[in-house]
Structures are given as C-alpha cells and as structure tokens.
Write an enzyme that holds these catalytic residues in place. Structure first.
Site, PDB file in Angstrom:
ATOM      1  N   ARG A   1      87.557  23.526  75.317  1.00 43.13           N
ATOM      2  CA  ARG A   1      87.009  22.732  74.366  1.00 43.13           C
ATOM      3  C   ARG A   1      88.186  22.863  73.318  1.00 43.13           C
ATOM      4  NH1 ARG A   1      84.043  20.758  76.895  1.00 43.13           N
ATOM      5  NH2 ARG A   1      81.715  20.612  76.831  1.00 43.13           N
TER       6      ARG A   1
ATOM      7  N   GLU B   1      87.252  14.994  68.921  1.00 48.63           N
ATOM      8  CA  GLU B   1      87.411  13.813  70.029  1.00 48.63           C
ATOM      9  C   GLU B   1      86.233  12.831  69.782  1.00 48.63           C
ATOM     10  OE1 GLU B   1      86.392  15.479  73.787  1.00 48.63           O
ATOM     11  OE2 GLU B   1      87.945  16.944  73.814  1.00 48.63           O
TER      12      GLU B   1
ATOM     13  N   HIS C   1      90.100  13.698  77.526  1.00 47.47           N
ATOM     14  CA  HIS C   1      88.903  14.438  78.303  1.00 47.47           C
ATOM     15  C   HIS C   1      88.222  14.052  79.616  1.00 47.47           C
ATOM     16  CE1 HIS C   1      85.516  17.365  76.836  1.00 47.47           C
ATOM     17  NE2 HIS C   1      85.536  17.467  78.257  1.00 47.47           N
TER      18      HIS C   1
HETATM   19  C1  8YV Z   1      82.452  16.209  80.607  1.00 50.76           C
HETATM   20  C2  8YV Z   1      82.746  18.660  80.224  1.00 50.76           C
HETATM   21  O1  8YV Z   1      83.439  15.873  79.951  1.00 50.76           O
HETATM   22  O2  8YV Z   1      81.085  19.648  81.672  1.00 50.76           O
HETATM   23  C3  8YV Z   1      81.951  20.058  80.447  1.00 50.76           C
HETATM   24  O3  8YV Z   1      81.525  20.756  79.482  1.00 50.76           O
HETATM   25  O4  8YV Z   1      83.317  18.868  79.064  1.00 50.76           O
HETATM   26  C4  8YV Z   1      82.802  17.688  80.855  1.00 50.76           C
HETATM   27  O5  8YV Z   1      82.605  17.952  82.269  1.00 50.76           O
HETATM   28  C5  8YV Z   1      81.154  16.222  79.700  1.00 50.76           C
HETATM   29  O6  8YV Z   1      80.209  17.017  80.318  1.00 50.76           O
HETATM   30  C6  8YV Z   1      80.649  14.807  79.431  1.00 50.76           C
HETATM   31  O7  8YV Z   1      79.636  14.598  78.954  1.00 50.76           O
END
Ligand code: 8YV
Length: 321
Positions: free
Chosen positions: A231, A260, A278
């Site tokens: 993150r 983001e 991302h």
């Molecule tokens: C996806 C993520 O971008 O699983 C996560 O925590 O950051 C990624 O796999 C996200 O879930 C998209 O909504």
C-alpha cells in the site's frame, strides 16, 4: 423462501456480479438513481455487502443495522474498519491465498525493471537512441544481493522463494519472528541498513502509515532499491521523492501510491523510479479467482454460518461458545 439481499457497493469483477446474482437478490448501488434513498429504503433487508474498495466505517455501518457480513475483494482491507465492524457483530472476509503467486510475480518483475532499468532501456530503443549510443550499464545487479522483506506473510514468502532462485538472500522484519530460515531483524531500521533491496509487502492502514520514512530510506543507502507492492500509505511519499532526487537511495519500483490513482508529480519527473498502476494481482485468472472467493464466502456464510476466509479481527465472532 425469499433470497437474501446482498448490496454491491460499486462495479466489481464479472465473476462476482454473475455469481451473486445466481444466489441472491442483488442491489447494485452504483446503478441506483439515488444511492442514499436506496440504502434508507432497503436497509432492513441488507444482511451482506460485497465490496471492491469502498470505505466501510462506523457511519456506513450505522446505515445498515441488519448487516452481518462484508465480503471484500482483495487481500488488503485497509478501507474497511474491521475492528468497528466486529464490535457491531459484522464479519469481514477478504481474498487471501488466490493472488499470492501473481503479486509475487509482479514484485519480481518490478524489481527486475527497477534494478536493470528495463523500462528506461526500452524507452531508449523506442526513441531511436540505440543507433546513437548503447544504453548505459546499470549500477545494480541482482545476483548475490540481499532482500529485506517488510511483512513476511504469504505473499512475502512467495516473493522470498522466487528471489532465492535469483541468487538473492533473504532477511525480514515482522512484529514477531517466524519459524523460517531467513535472517530476522527486530527493527525496520536495522533491516534497511543490512539489505540492498527493501521489499514492502506489509498491510496498509493506520498502524503502518509512513513506516518507511526518511530515516529508513537513508539507512537503505545509496545503492539501495525500494520496491512497494503493498500500500502506498506505508511509505512517506514526500520523503521518497526527496531520497530519489538526492540519490539517497538508488531507485524505487512502485505498484502502489499514497493517493491512487493520483501519483505524486515529483515521482513522475524522476528517471530512477519505475511506476506501475497497481497491477499486482491484475490478470484475468487471478482476478476471477478472487471474485469467486468473494462469492464463495457469501454462499458459505448464508448456508453454514461460517465464511471461508474471515479476517483476523472477525475471528472472535466465529468462535463457537
Ligand atoms: C487489488 C490488492 O488491486 O488484494 C489487494 O489487496 O491490492 C489488489 O489485489 C485490489 O484488490 C483491487 O480492488
């Protein structure tokens, strides 16, 4: 018997939408003319929510008194206040496991792009500069280097296995030492000082906000490479821009950002930062598997009272008396 009602907070992976429609009465909030009116009107029947990134906090939970389960798409759930949810008897589920390999692959790709300057080298070719001069040798190489993993969970371990195959040795920092053969550092600062590559895989949220700050970057050092697939909030982005600008660290590969989809303009100007939008888990098979797990959590909970992958904050709600 009437079907239970599940609220979907925003557009989600097709597997979620079709899977939920097969089993439940579904409210698609983003298609509702007036979402506030729809929430107020149907609050009493909404017992579960499926979400892919909506902020779910106390005020949101106040509006849905019948809510018992929030099924979140993704492994990170920092947008959901799972502690407040648990206090109100609301279980939260996420989608661990099914995306580990994809994110680990992305992390290694990003590391290669960053250390060996692959996207910059491609830009050199596309700009026609190769006919003028060879692309300069990269300062960094990977083999024989040490990677420090901040957050050795499932994804961290998948990255560690891959990195070892590249000839990289592994160290890590977690709150607690794990039963693994990798070198453990009890502070992030010591880890950063000891490694060439700092790989961030720790969850987001208030507890980890700006853990990687100016001091940690300084400790990583002038040959150090920072990779973040977790993150953006874990890194103090201002401090990172400054560290990259002044060559306090060598380079950074980032798949995630503090605000983001906005990206710090200072990062966009830097040649020693590789920036991805991302995409850690963003392949069709992996996103479909994540979507299926959202559906399976909801179906399992309605059928048996037990979701498949509750988050840690929710586990006490599931203990049998
Ligand atoms: C996806 C993520 O971008 O699983 C996560 O925590 O950051 C990624 O796999 C996200 O879930 C998209 O909504």
């Amino acid at each position: 018997m009437s079907r239970p009602t599940v609220l979907i907070t925003g557009p989600m992976n097709e597997v979620v939408q079709t899977g939920l429609a097969e089993h439940f009465e579904v409210i698609r909030l983003w298609e509702a003319g007036d979402p506030d009116a729809v929430l107020a009107e149907r609050a009493k029947e909404i017992t579960a929510v499926a979400t892919g990134g909506a902020e779910i906090d106390g005020p949101f939970l106040d509006r849905l008194p019948a809510l018992r389960l929030v099924a979140s798409f993704g492994v990170g759930y920092d947008k959901i206040d799972a502690t407040v949810a648990a206090e109100r008897g609301v279980i939260v589920t996420n989608t661990p496991g099914v995306l580990d390999d994809e994110v680990a692959d992305t992390a290694m790709g990003l590391l290669l792009m960053t250390a060996r300057e692959l996207s910059r080298a491609e830009r050199h070719l596309r700009a026609g500069a190769w006919t003028e001069r060879s692309y300069p040798l990269t300062k960094a190489t990977l083999s024989g280097r040490t990677m420090g993993i901040l957050g050795l969970g499932r994804i961290g371990e998948a990255i560690a296995r891959r990195a070892q195959a590249f000839g990289i040795s592994i160290a890590y920092h977690n709150r607690h030492r794990k039963d693994v053969a990798y070198s453990y550092y009890s502070t992030l600062l010591e880890l950063a000082a000891a490694v060439d590559i700092l790989m961030i895989v720790i969850p987001g949220g208030d507890e980890t906000r700006h853990l990687v700050d100016a001091q940690v970057l300084k400790a990583l050092g002038t040959d150090g490479i920072l990779i973040n697939v977790a993150r953006g909030t874990v890194v103090d982005e201002e401090a990172l821009v400054e560290a990259l600008r002044t060559n306090t660290i060598l380079s950074a590969g980032l798949d995630v950002f503090e605000h983001e989809p906005e990206v710090h303009p200072g990062l966009l100007d830097l040649g020693n930062a590789v920036l991805l939008p991302h995409v850690g888990s963003a392949s069709v098979p992996t996103r479909d598997a994540m979507g299926q797990l959202v559906v399976d959590n909801l179906v399992s909970w309605y059928e048996t009272g037990k979701p498949l992958t509750p988050v840690q904050e929710s586990t006490r709600l599931l203990r049998t008396p």
